[in-house]
Scaffold this motif. Sequence first.
Motif, mmCIF file in Angstrom:
data_model
loop_
_atom_site.group_PDB
_atom_site.id
_atom_site.type_symbol
_atom_site.label_atom_id
_atom_site.label_comp_id
_atom_site.label_asym_id
_atom_site.label_seq_id
_atom_site.Cartn_x
_atom_site.Cartn_y
_atom_site.Cartn_z
ATOM 1 N N THR B 48 0.812 -1.215 0.000
ATOM 2 C CA THR B 48 0.000 0.000 0.000
ATOM 3 C C THR B 48 0.847 1.269 0.000
ATOM 4 O O THR B 48 0.322 2.365 0.120
ATOM 5 C CB THR B 48 -0.914 0.029 1.233
ATOM 6 O OG1 THR B 48 -0.102 -0.162 2.399
ATOM 7 C CG2 THR B 48 -1.959 -1.063 1.165
ATOM 8 N N VAL B 70 1.763 7.358 -6.186
ATOM 9 C CA VAL B 70 0.466 8.024 -6.051
ATOM 10 C C VAL B 70 -0.573 7.326 -6.926
ATOM 11 O O VAL B 70 -1.708 7.090 -6.500
ATOM 12 C CB VAL B 70 0.578 9.528 -6.378
ATOM 13 C CG1 VAL B 70 -0.792 10.175 -6.374
ATOM 14 C CG2 VAL B 70 1.482 10.211 -5.353
ATOM 15 N N LYS B 73 -1.435 4.026 -5.281
ATOM 16 C CA LYS B 73 -2.236 4.225 -4.069
ATOM 17 C C LYS B 73 -3.672 4.626 -4.397
ATOM 18 O O LYS B 73 -4.596 4.319 -3.649
ATOM 19 C CB LYS B 73 -1.578 5.283 -3.168
ATOM 20 C CG LYS B 73 -0.344 4.753 -2.448
ATOM 21 C CD LYS B 73 0.154 5.709 -1.375
ATOM 22 C CE LYS B 73 0.961 6.837 -1.929
ATOM 23 N NZ LYS B 73 1.608 7.658 -0.858
ATOM 24 N N SER B 74 -3.855 5.316 -5.534
ATOM 25 C CA SER B 74 -5.210 5.763 -5.851
ATOM 26 C C SER B 74 -6.119 4.595 -6.259
ATOM 27 O O SER B 74 -7.333 4.734 -6.265
ATOM 28 C CB SER B 74 -5.173 6.845 -6.934
ATOM 29 O OG SER B 74 -4.669 6.293 -8.124
ATOM 30 N N TYR B 78 -7.441 0.806 1.636
ATOM 31 C CA TYR B 78 -6.603 0.128 2.627
ATOM 32 C C TYR B 78 -7.150 0.342 4.032
ATOM 33 O O TYR B 78 -7.414 1.468 4.439
ATOM 34 C CB TYR B 78 -5.173 0.669 2.526
ATOM 35 C CG TYR B 78 -4.177 0.108 3.514
ATOM 36 C CD1 TYR B 78 -4.213 -1.231 3.900
ATOM 37 C CD2 TYR B 78 -3.184 0.925 4.054
ATOM 38 C CE1 TYR B 78 -3.275 -1.738 4.795
ATOM 39 C CE2 TYR B 78 -2.241 0.426 4.944
ATOM 40 C CZ TYR B 78 -2.293 -0.904 5.311
ATOM 41 O OH TYR B 78 -1.365 -1.391 6.199
ATOM 42 N N PHE B 94 -14.433 12.807 8.515
ATOM 43 C CA PHE B 94 -13.364 11.904 8.076
ATOM 44 C C PHE B 94 -13.645 11.388 6.666
ATOM 45 O O PHE B 94 -12.765 11.408 5.791
ATOM 46 C CB PHE B 94 -13.251 10.751 9.076
ATOM 47 C CG PHE B 94 -12.184 9.750 8.741
ATOM 48 C CD1 PHE B 94 -10.868 10.138 8.577
ATOM 49 C CD2 PHE B 94 -12.497 8.411 8.625
ATOM 50 C CE1 PHE B 94 -9.882 9.207 8.285
ATOM 51 C CE2 PHE B 94 -11.519 7.470 8.343
ATOM 52 C CZ PHE B 94 -10.209 7.865 8.167
ATOM 53 N N PHE B 97 -13.320 14.160 4.133
ATOM 54 C CA PHE B 97 -11.900 14.398 3.852
ATOM 55 C C PHE B 97 -11.358 13.328 2.900
ATOM 56 O O PHE B 97 -10.695 13.627 1.907
ATOM 57 C CB PHE B 97 -11.107 14.405 5.165
ATOM 58 C CG PHE B 97 -9.636 14.189 4.979
ATOM 59 C CD1 PHE B 97 -8.831 15.210 4.481
ATOM 60 C CD2 PHE B 97 -9.049 12.969 5.291
ATOM 61 C CE1 PHE B 97 -7.463 15.002 4.299
ATOM 62 C CE2 PHE B 97 -7.697 12.764 5.107
ATOM 63 C CZ PHE B 97 -6.901 13.777 4.607
ATOM 64 N N ARG B 100 -12.493 13.836 -0.640
ATOM 65 C CA ARG B 100 -11.850 14.960 -1.310
ATOM 66 C C ARG B 100 -10.408 14.613 -1.703
ATOM 67 O O ARG B 100 -9.957 14.940 -2.789
ATOM 68 C CB ARG B 100 -11.881 16.200 -0.411
ATOM 69 C CG ARG B 100 -12.056 17.473 -1.199
ATOM 70 C CD ARG B 100 -12.268 18.675 -0.304
ATOM 71 N NE ARG B 100 -13.485 18.598 0.469
ATOM 72 C CZ ARG B 100 -13.580 18.985 1.736
ATOM 73 N NH1 ARG B 100 -12.523 19.442 2.378
ATOM 74 N NH2 ARG B 100 -14.723 18.903 2.372
ATOM 75 N N ILE B 101 -9.718 13.932 -0.798
ATOM 76 C CA ILE B 101 -8.318 13.610 -1.102
ATOM 77 C C ILE B 101 -8.240 12.564 -2.220
ATOM 78 O O ILE B 101 -7.240 12.449 -2.908
ATOM 79 C CB ILE B 101 -7.575 13.138 0.186
ATOM 80 C CG1 ILE B 101 -6.072 13.413 0.076
ATOM 81 C CG2 ILE B 101 -7.770 11.658 0.465
ATOM 82 C CD1 ILE B 101 -5.645 14.710 0.628
ATOM 83 N N ARG B 102 -9.333 11.815 -2.399
ATOM 84 C CA ARG B 102 -9.392 10.845 -3.501
ATOM 85 C C ARG B 102 -9.900 11.478 -4.781
ATOM 86 O O ARG B 102 -10.202 10.788 -5.752
ATOM 87 C CB ARG B 102 -10.330 9.691 -3.132
ATOM 88 C CG ARG B 102 -9.909 8.899 -1.919
ATOM 89 C CD ARG B 102 -8.944 7.829 -2.303
ATOM 90 N NE ARG B 102 -8.579 7.006 -1.162
ATOM 91 C CZ ARG B 102 -7.545 6.163 -1.199
ATOM 92 N NH1 ARG B 102 -6.840 6.031 -2.297
ATOM 93 N NH2 ARG B 102 -7.246 5.453 -0.147
ATOM 94 N N GLN B 145 -13.830 4.070 4.983
ATOM 95 C CA GLN B 145 -12.800 4.864 4.308
ATOM 96 C C GLN B 145 -12.148 4.049 3.192
ATOM 97 O O GLN B 145 -11.861 4.566 2.104
ATOM 98 C CB GLN B 145 -11.770 5.307 5.361
ATOM 99 C CG GLN B 145 -10.570 6.073 4.843
ATOM 100 C CD GLN B 145 -9.459 5.158 4.387
ATOM 101 O OE1 GLN B 145 -8.928 5.312 3.296
ATOM 102 N NE2 GLN B 145 -9.113 4.171 5.199
#
Lengths: 244, 318
Positions: B48, B70, B73-74, B78, B94, B97, B100-102, B145
């Motif tokens: 991961t 990156v 990981k996308s 995990y 959470f 967040f 958005r980060i994805r 998540q």
Amino acid sequence: MSKTLTLFRREMNAYFATPLAYVFIVIFLIMASSLTFFLGNFLERDQADLIPFFQFHPWLFILLIPAISMRLWAEEIHSGTMELLLTLPVTTAQAVLGKFLAAWIFIGVALMLTFPIWVTVNYLGEPDNGVILASYIGSFFMAGGYLAMGAFISAMTKNQVIAFVVSAAFCFLFTASGSPIVLNLFSGWVGDSATHFIAGLSFLTHFQDLMKGVIDFRDVLYFASLIVFFLYANTVAVDRARGA
Amino acid sequence: MIELDHLTKKFGDFTAVDDISLNVEKGEVLGFLGPNGAGKSTTMKMLTGYLVPSAGTARVCGHDVRKSPVKAKSHIGYLPEGAPAWADMTPDTFLNFAARIRGLSGGEAARAISAAIENTSLDTVLNQPIETLSKGFKRRVGLAQALLHNPDVLVLDEPTDGLDPNQKHDVRELIREISANKAIIVSTHILEEVEAVCSRAVIIDQGRVVANESPAELEARSERHNGVSVTVRPADLERAKSAISGVTGIAGMKNEGEGQLFITVQGRKPVAAEVAETLKAHGIAPIEFLVERGRLEEVFRTLTHSDTAETASAEQNS
């Protein structure tokens, strides 16, 4: 960039989700104003400037900025969220930058909340507001320098107390090296140029220049390069923890 | 979709993961088994992108975790060991967040979040700080998540640890449901879980793969595989014994409790039919008659012998 911003927002919200932000801001304001009035004799001096206010910032930051920076990485390492953070599709540099910027802007907010002292001095007299602005900018950059140093140290340990103590010690070293006590000690047995060099490394020397109202390119460059250097070191420290 | 390519991790002199190579294809659920400190979590951490391998690499949907971390990981969802999450956040903030980060936003993000919440039944605790949640809820927040962005690859490190039997069941159902178009790796200590959800099981010991086959094949390695357990009335026991001993293909017999006999077989070949006929011919009616598939637990024990104390301390130092 948008990922850095997302991380920045998460960090910023974390300050205000706990009492941390409020406690920090209140203590900072109380300490800054007590030092100004009691130790700096702001009123007795009878001069329309904010030197009694700004001159204590380096010493205040030595204590308070490590309190912010200590948790930046040590807490993530300790609680295991570092693994979560670094397995998101972000680079180490984005994580380092997002965290640093959130903490820096947060300190900037605390700094801005000292505006009543600026109002006061403008009410009492006619200060040179350009000098005051330069001092604020100087103080903000100096805070960034301390913060970057503390963030790097925080990434080296999972113990927040260790991160605090070591950061405070380093901040002190980088500050005190420009104080007359240390410089007089050195000037006795090393040459002028060496003394100059030691003073040149100090936050104090560069901040005092900015406090006089002169935004010298070299002083800004000093703090900027210090921030860049320690953020880079921070990235290396985080990657080292990942076994790179 | 997942390729581990001679993956190796050393912590100083200690080799936690030793040259592991394996593939997981779409639709597969790989059970990752091994004693504590065998290298399961370390392998997952390298896959991961958290830990950097000492040698070898892993590829996720064709992206090398070392060269394009990156991108790799996308494609991964995990759940780290212990399901860490920021204590001051709520499940709601959470997951927002994480969306958005994805790179999810707007209606897409809202749909992804509500699907993840529904799948993990988090709706009752959405606005409580994560630090106040029970262990089971925390695990489900971590799971939500991981599932949020509908990843091609799911890596779940002990997803059912700390859950009650109902929640365990739900999580297994969920894994089964979504497994059709994903490649999933699940690490676990619970052997029944492997039978319940995994299409393949990999056992690792001291950092090496010692078995890589289907749960049924693993069971077939058991000493007890195709053995027959017969319970008769205590009065019939001796007669039953002498009758059964005449059946060809049996290796031995032992008493396992009141009137209960366990018959082991040669070469693990089925003998149940012969045993049943013999008993019938002698007029003995068994109270209980059971053909063993084998015990994973026993196979697991014979395949692994990590010195857990030593390896656990080595992992701690890392």
